[in-house]
Design a protein around this motif. Structure first.
Motif, PDB file in Angstrom:
ATOM      1  N   MET A 285       0.834  -1.213   0.000  1.00  0.00           N
ATOM      2  CA  MET A 285       0.000   0.000   0.000  1.00  0.00           C
ATOM      3  C   MET A 285       0.870   1.265   0.000  1.00  0.00           C
TER       4      MET A 285
ATOM      5  N   HIS B 145      -7.816   3.483  -5.555  1.00  0.00           N
ATOM      6  CA  HIS B 145      -7.822   4.170  -4.248  1.00  0.00           C
ATOM      7  C   HIS B 145      -8.451   5.558  -4.418  1.00  0.00           C
TER       8      HIS B 145
ATOM      9  N   TRP C 230      -7.499   8.747  -2.544  1.00  0.00           N
ATOM     10  CA  TRP C 230      -6.200   9.383  -2.774  1.00  0.00           C
ATOM     11  C   TRP C 230      -6.282  10.520  -3.806  1.00  0.00           C
TER      12      TRP C 230
END
Length: 662
Positions: free
Chosen positions: A1, A49, A52
């Motif tokens: 990650m 994601h 983000w």
């Protein structure tokens, strides 16, 4: 990650640095292919994601957001219009008024870009809003569209609490010409000039459309500049450049109004050399203290004036109206004109777009008309001069049969265009081949319209796939096709086999499918075989592919003629996959000029090589030029390079460079 998050940060920095190198510094550092690869990787990571995603991410430039409506925004300070000057005497009178307040004055003269004012607001270094001028007091919030423009920074290079910037949004001439050509081929109304095209593009409800139209932006003003320690206009322009904005480099500073007048007259004669439309110059008092002292009238500042170029309109006669049949079958009426010089070139033809335009302007064969070049590019009939009619002028009617193949001509419901629907129409085939070999498609240099027509007339080709069967003996009898030209053309044809899937999709000339769509489809399917088997529903699952494009694709690939054409391409060895090879970036960040007559390559081939290896193929020599490739009969560019001490190499030396990477 953590590794993925660090990669996102790295990709964002690479892409924003690339944007700055391209738009602000005019020194591209990476290739388009590398940029696209970085962008795809970042899009994939942000999709994985979504938390983000940040407002200043380069992915926010891509477009795709659809606005329900534009909200009204009040400007911090009114956007005032400028008084106009049309002659030297107007500028001299302006100077007299200024010198009543200050005997000594310095003027900044900037090009007046023919676009539309866009006001930008930044908070803590991030762009928060982009707005149109509106009525000067209230504009429209077009932030989603502004973010698609690569020349507008999403984040400032140096953070300040709040910054309000004003500048001009515009459409470059090349983008304007390409957009109008695409619209005309699809039977859509064309734009009258780059300004109208830019305005329409910035007010699109779908930001994807804005992104596709390649708009640009020049910044020229900062509100509350003195609070930032800026005392004059030249300091503002320097500050904007340092913050990552594109500033027009053509501004000059003068202390005498006669020097200003001379410069205005020079620019009036040179206006066509710029890649964007200008309609005059703006003259401003440089010092802000003096601007404040001079003040404003009710609608205009007393410290600035706009010098407008005289409109370049010429009179000529429409001797005939003929029909051109395009690759999609659209019949375009074209005026045959009495040859006349306008905007730096001789014009003998002008498109009349469609029958509705002819009727609206009441254009008749034999009419005296006023002509100009829209965007300094496209010859356009402005209006008829009815008082010069002699009674012998003739109305124009669209033909019932295609003038090229005698097939019926029809007008589809909801379209202004008339079409020939015959896929065997020779005009459609000819235009299709010309499109197939064009730069954004298969990029086969040396195959201009005249050569294509000669190959068709000689029976050497019937469609674009036949190009891959040509040999040296086929080409040498072609008019003006020497041995070297024939060899170069055959090499260009062979090289085009490795262009890959995206250019090939565009080269096929599928209706409603452009170069950008070709890239999207190639990325989604990876091979022609997979694309061929896609359904309308599967196609619409691809981002940016709507029902109209999906239907066009399925219908096109269902045609027996398409299957036969693709079979010929496969047998010739044309690559139909999305795989591409990345060349070593040995010219990254370097500006390279090519001049003179070349032996080994066509000019476009060597410029493509320069760009493929990461460099910029520049058109003019400067101190920043890395080197010049000079062929035979090199002229002023070679002399300038020698005078500046710029390295000059031959074609053979250039070939050694790319075969032996530095």
């Amino acid at each position: 990650m953590q590794d993925e998050f660090e990669l996102v940060t790295t990709l964002r920095k690479e892409l924003e640095d690339a944007n700055k190198q391209y738009y602000v510094l005019d020194q591209p550092r990476i290739t388009d292919a590398e940029y696209d690869a970085f962008m795809r990787e970042l899009l994939d990571l942000e999709a994985k994601h979504p938390n983000w995603v940040t407002p200043d991410s380069p992915t926010q430039r891509v477009g795709g957001e659809v606005a329900k409506e534009y909200t009204k925004v009040r400007h911090l300070e009114p956007l005032l219009s400028l008084d106009n000057a049309f002659a030297p005497g107007d500028l001299q009178e302006f100077d007299r008024r200024v010198r009543k307040v200050a005997p000594t004055v310095e003027y900044v003269v900037e090009l007046k870009i023919d676009g539309l004012t866009v006001a930008l607001t930044y908070e803590d270094g991030l762009i928060m809003r982009g707005a149109t001028r509106g009525d000067g007091e209230v504009g429209e919030d077009i932030t989603v569209n502004v973010k698609t423009m690569g020349s507008i920074p999403l984040r400032l290079d140096k953070t300040v609490p709040k910054l309000s910037v004003r500048g001009e949004g515009y459409m470059p001439k090349a983008s304007f010409a390409r957009l109008n050509q695409e619209r005309e081929e699809e039977g859509q109304p064309t734009f009258a000039n780059p300004r109208n095209a830019a305005a329409g593009s910035l007010r699109q409800l779908n930001s994807k459309i804005t992104a596709e139209r390649k708009l640009d932006y020049f910044a020229y003003q900062v509100l509350s500049a003195k609070e930032l320690g800026l005392h004059n206009q030249t300091e503002v322009l320097t500050y904007l450049h340092r913050q990552g904005f594109v500033v027009n480099p053509e501004y000059k500073v003068f202390s005498d109004i006669e020097e200003v007048i001379t410069y205005c007259e020079e620019m009036a004669s040179e206006r066509h050399r710029f890649p964007y439309d200008i309609d005059g110059l703006v003259i401003k008092v440089n010092e802000f203290d003096l601007q404040q002292e001079l003040g404003f009238t009710a609608k205009s500042p007393r410290w600035a004036i706009s010098y407008k170029f005289p409109a370049e309109q010429v009179e000529t006669v429409i001797e005939d109206i003929v029909i051109r049949v395009g690759r999609t079958g659209v019949l375009t009426p074209t005026a045959v004109l009495k040859a006349v010089s306008v905007a730096g070139s001789t014009v003998s033809r002008a498109t009349l777009h469609n029958l509705d335009n002819i009727r609206e302007k009441d254009i008749r064969i034999g009419d005296h008309v006023l002509l100009h070049k829209a965007g300094d590019v496209i010859p356009e009939v402005i209006r008829v001069i009815p008082e010069k009619r002699m009674g012998e002028e003739r109305l124009f009617e669209m033909p019932d049969l295609c003038p090229e193949c005698q097939s019926p001509v029809t007008q589809d419901e909801g379209e202004v265009a008339y079409r020939c629907h015959s896929i065997t129409c020779p005009a459609r085939q000819r235009e299709g081949i010309i499109h197939f070999v064009s730069r954004d498609a298969m990029a086969i240099d040396g195959l201009g319209p005249a050569v294509v027509q000669q190959l068709l007339d000689a029976g050497l080709i019937k469609d674009a796939a036949d190009l891959y069967s040509l040999n040296f003996d086929d080409l040498t009898p072609v008019d003006r096709m020497g041995k070297k030209s024939a060899e170069n053309l055959l090499k260009a044809i062979e090289d085009s086999k490795e262009r890959g899937l995206a250019p090939l999709i565009f080269a096929l000339g599928i209706r409603n499918t452009g170069a950008k769509s070709g890239k999207t489809l190639a990325q989604a399917f990876g091979s022609m075989d997979k694309l061929l088997s896609a359904t309308v529903e599967e196609l619409q699952e691809i981002p940016d592919v709507g029902p109209t494009m999906a239907e066009s694709l399925v219908q096109f690939f269902a045609l027996e003629s398409t299957e036969q054409f693709l079979t010929k391409l496969r047998e010739a060895g044309v690559n139909m996959t999305a795989g591409t090879s990345i060349k070593p970036q040995i010219f990254a960040g370097k500006s390279i000029v090519v001049t003179g007559s070349l032996e080994r390559w066509e000019r476009r081939q060597i410029e493509d090589l320069i760009e493929g290896y990461g460099g910029k193929a520049a058109s003019s020599v400067s101190k920043k030029t890395a080197f010049v490739v000079a062929g035979e009969k090199a002229g002023s560019k070679l002399l300038k390079a020698q005078g500046l001490g710029v390295l000059v190499i031959t074609e053979e030396e250039f070939e050694q460079l790319i075969n032996e990477p530095l």
